[in-house]
Design an enzyme around this catalytic site. Structure first.
Site, PDB file in Angstrom:
ATOM      1  N   THR A 198       0.826  -1.212   0.000  1.00 26.23           N
ATOM      2  CA  THR A 198       0.000   0.000   0.000  1.00 26.23           C
ATOM      3  C   THR A 198       0.859   1.260   0.000  1.00 26.23           C
ATOM      4  O   THR A 198       0.606   2.198  -0.765  1.00 26.23           O
ATOM      5  CB  THR A 198      -0.942  -0.008   1.231  1.00 26.23           C
ATOM      6  OG1 THR A 198      -1.748  -1.186   1.163  1.00 26.23           O
ATOM      7  CG2 THR A 198      -1.825   1.224   1.268  1.00 26.23           C
ATOM      8  N   ASN A 234      -6.235  -9.581  -7.487  1.00 26.99           N
ATOM      9  CA  ASN A 234      -6.186 -10.375  -6.264  1.00 26.99           C
ATOM     10  C   ASN A 234      -7.542 -10.943  -5.857  1.00 26.99           C
ATOM     11  O   ASN A 234      -7.617 -11.731  -4.932  1.00 26.99           O
ATOM     12  CB  ASN A 234      -5.623  -9.510  -5.121  1.00 26.99           C
ATOM     13  CG  ASN A 234      -6.378  -8.211  -4.973  1.00 26.99           C
ATOM     14  OD1 ASN A 234      -6.480  -7.420  -5.920  1.00 26.99           O
ATOM     15  ND2 ASN A 234      -6.940  -7.972  -3.805  1.00 26.99           N
ATOM     16  N   HIS A 285       4.422 -10.238   2.288  1.00 25.87           N
ATOM     17  CA  HIS A 285       3.593 -11.235   2.990  1.00 25.87           C
ATOM     18  C   HIS A 285       2.653 -12.018   2.078  1.00 25.87           C
ATOM     19  O   HIS A 285       1.976 -12.931   2.523  1.00 25.87           O
ATOM     20  CB  HIS A 285       2.840 -10.594   4.167  1.00 25.87           C
ATOM     21  CG  HIS A 285       1.678  -9.734   3.808  1.00 25.87           C
ATOM     22  ND1 HIS A 285       0.392 -10.205   3.794  1.00 25.87           N
ATOM     23  CD2 HIS A 285       1.596  -8.424   3.474  1.00 25.87           C
ATOM     24  CE1 HIS A 285      -0.439  -9.226   3.484  1.00 25.87           C
ATOM     25  NE2 HIS A 285       0.273  -8.129   3.279  1.00 25.87           N
ATOM     26  N   THR A 291      14.733   4.529   9.895  1.00 26.36           N
ATOM     27  CA  THR A 291      15.654   3.395  10.007  1.00 26.36           C
ATOM     28  C   THR A 291      15.073   2.144   9.340  1.00 26.36           C
ATOM     29  O   THR A 291      13.919   1.791   9.568  1.00 26.36           O
ATOM     30  CB  THR A 291      15.960   3.111  11.491  1.00 26.36           C
ATOM     31  OG1 THR A 291      16.498   4.309  12.050  1.00 26.36           O
ATOM     32  CG2 THR A 291      16.955   1.977  11.653  1.00 26.36           C
ATOM     33  N   CYS A 310      -9.819  -6.671   2.712  1.00 29.88           N
ATOM     34  CA  CYS A 310     -10.030  -5.265   3.060  1.00 29.88           C
ATOM     35  C   CYS A 310     -11.451  -4.843   2.729  1.00 29.88           C
ATOM     36  O   CYS A 310     -11.964  -3.887   3.288  1.00 29.88           O
ATOM     37  CB  CYS A 310      -9.049  -4.376   2.292  1.00 29.88           C
ATOM     38  SG  CYS A 310      -7.570  -5.225   1.778  1.00 29.88           S
TER      39      CYS A 310
HETATM   40  C1  LIG Z   1      -2.526  -7.403  -0.598  1.00 28.18           C
HETATM   41  C2  LIG Z   1      -2.506  -6.455  -1.711  1.00 28.18           C
HETATM   42  C3  LIG Z   1      -2.273  -5.085  -1.470  1.00 28.18           C
HETATM   43  C4  LIG Z   1      -2.096  -4.508  -0.089  1.00 28.18           C
HETATM   44  O1  LIG Z   1      -1.046  -5.081   0.618  1.00 28.18           O
HETATM   45  P1  LIG Z   1      -0.710  -4.528   2.085  1.00 28.18           P
HETATM   46  O2  LIG Z   1       0.301  -5.468   2.606  1.00 28.18           O
HETATM   47  O3  LIG Z   1      -2.001  -4.561   2.849  1.00 28.18           O
HETATM   48  O4  LIG Z   1      -0.210  -3.139   1.931  1.00 28.18           O
HETATM   49  C5  LIG Z   1      -2.248  -4.251  -2.562  1.00 28.18           C
HETATM   50  N1  LIG Z   1      -2.447  -4.708  -3.808  1.00 28.18           N
HETATM   51  C6  LIG Z   1      -2.663  -6.010  -4.074  1.00 28.18           C
HETATM   52  C7  LIG Z   1      -2.850  -6.455  -5.478  1.00 28.18           C
HETATM   53  C8  LIG Z   1      -2.709  -6.925  -3.031  1.00 28.18           C
HETATM   54  O5  LIG Z   1      -2.934  -8.213  -3.311  1.00 28.18           O
END
Ligand SMILES: *Cc1c(COP(=O)(O)O)cnc(C)c1O
Length: 386
Positions: free
Chosen positions: A67, A147, A203, A239, A327
């Site tokens: 993000t 996603n 992640h 940092t 989200c």
């Molecule tokens: C998960 C995802 C994000 C957001 O990732 P964060 O770790 O919450 O900032 C943005 N774009 C896509 C395509 C995602 O799959």
């Protein structure tokens, strides 16, 4: 069944990160040996991720998350414009909110925004995109793969249209992609894809939460959006999170090395799931492109059942899935992605995304296939007829 929301940190990644919390806890900006040990680890990770995407290490900036990388890309390119200049941005209707809402915020500040539509299969309408380009268009942002439904966008074709388009002399438009959903499954060569900026977050592919990166092709004008330090050459001051950066580098190297095998295994399980669900649940359909899709995602619409209720009953059965993106769930508006694909709102309410991971087993898939038909049947009986 919710790996598109997040993945567990891989054992090898945790192992690589561990020393940087305690024994090697130095600040990479310190001149002493402990600091320089941490600096070396950060730069090794930078080389690992650069190699994984065909970039040069100095084109990689570590940030907070996907993000924040999306924000740096979009806001940063606009900030580099001459003072007072209003620009035109182009994005697609199926972007993650990290991109869509950032673009909308830029529109509120006086820039112009065009949101290009997608076809039924979720692929961005290339002709519409090309027609939207203007002399003052500075940035086009289209995600690599979606996603929620898994549709892969033809980035290199978009890049070709952008560079082939009649531009005002001297004007260049920059191409950004949010590739967060793709690392385990798709080739990420920034030169083959033709992108100038790319965002990733660790992640989603076995790395830790809270670390992302932005690739910025050499020569792309960009300004910081946060201030206060020289870190990441001033583009992400503060940092460096050494353990998380080390983890991202390791996860990326592993993902690339194992990608071929991961895709084969995960796509096989996804197809088993798709066949099972479609053959056992009357009226269900798969969303997204039939073939140009990520190996891990199978999203379905179950007309006559409500997505949040399905998720709760799945959860009761020990199955973690999602409707749209994590989200978006919690608010009952249907997914903006499904709506953009022309799925009617009442059907979009009945959507569920299953997303598989490297450690998903055939037994788990079969368990899901056994559980889903009963859940949908019960909910359809309970639902008021509309
Ligand atoms: C998960 C995802 C994000 C957001 O990732 P964060 O770790 O919450 O900032 C943005 N774009 C896509 C395509 C995602 O799959």
């Amino acid at each position: 069944m919710d790996h598109a929301a997040t993945t567990p940190v891989r054992a090898e990644v945790l192992e690589a990160m561990w020393p940087y919390f305690r024994e090697k806890f130095g600040n990479p900006s310190s001149v002493h040996r402990v600091g320089q040990e941490a600096r070396a680890a950060v730069e090794t990770a930078r080389e690992q991720v650069a190699e994984a995407i065909g970039a040069r290490p100095f084109e990689i900036f570590f940030t907070g998350t996907t993000t924040t990388s999306d924000n740096l890309a979009i806001q940063g390119v606009l900030r580099a414009l001459p003072k007072g200049r209003k620009a035109h941005l182009v994005t697609s209707a199926i972007e993650h909110k990290a991109v869509l809402q950032t673009c909308e915020a830029m529109e509120k500040q006086g820039h112009r925004l065009t949101v290009v539509g997608v076809a039924k299969d979720g692929v961005v309408k290339l002709d519409e995109l090309e027609r939207s380009l203007r002399p003052e268009t500075v940035l086009v942002s289209v995600m690599y793969a979606n996603n929620e439904v898994g549709t892969i966008q033809p980035l290199s074709k978009i890049a070709a249209r952008l560079s082939g388009h009649q531009a005002v002399k001297g004007a260049k438009r920059y191409f950004h992609t949010d590739a967060a959903a793709t690392v385990d499954f798709l080739d990420l060569d920034v030169n083959k894809l033709g992108v100038d900026l790319m965002t990733l977050g660790a992640h989603k592919f076995g790395g830790p939460k809270g670390i992302g990166l932005l690739f910025v092709r050499k020569g792309t004008p960009i300004e910081p959006i946060t201030y206060g330090g020289h870190h990441e050459r001033g583009f992400w001051p503060g940092t460096e999170s050494v353990p998380l950066i080390v983890g991202m580098g390791k996860a990326m190297a592993l993902a690339v090395k194992e990608r071929g095998a991961t895709v084969k295994r995960v796509a096989g399980l996804r197809d088993r799931l798709t066949r099972g669900i479609l053959s056992k649940v009357e009226g269900a359909y798969l969303t997204g492109h039939p073939t140009e899709r990520l190996a891990d995602i199978a999203s379905f619409v179950f007309p006559g059942a409500e997505g949040e209720a399905i998720l709760l009953m799945l959860s009761e059965a020990g199955i973690a899935a999602s409707s749209g993106s994590a989200c978006t769930s919690g608010q009952l508006a249907p997914s903006h992605v499904l709506l953009a694909m022309g799925i009617p709102a009442e059907e979009a309410h009945g959507s569920v995304r299953f997303s598989l991971g490297r450690e998903t087993t055939a037994a788990e898939i079969d368990y899901v296939i056994r559980a889903v038909p009963g859940i949908i049947g019960r909910l359809r009986k309970m639902a008021p007829k509309i």
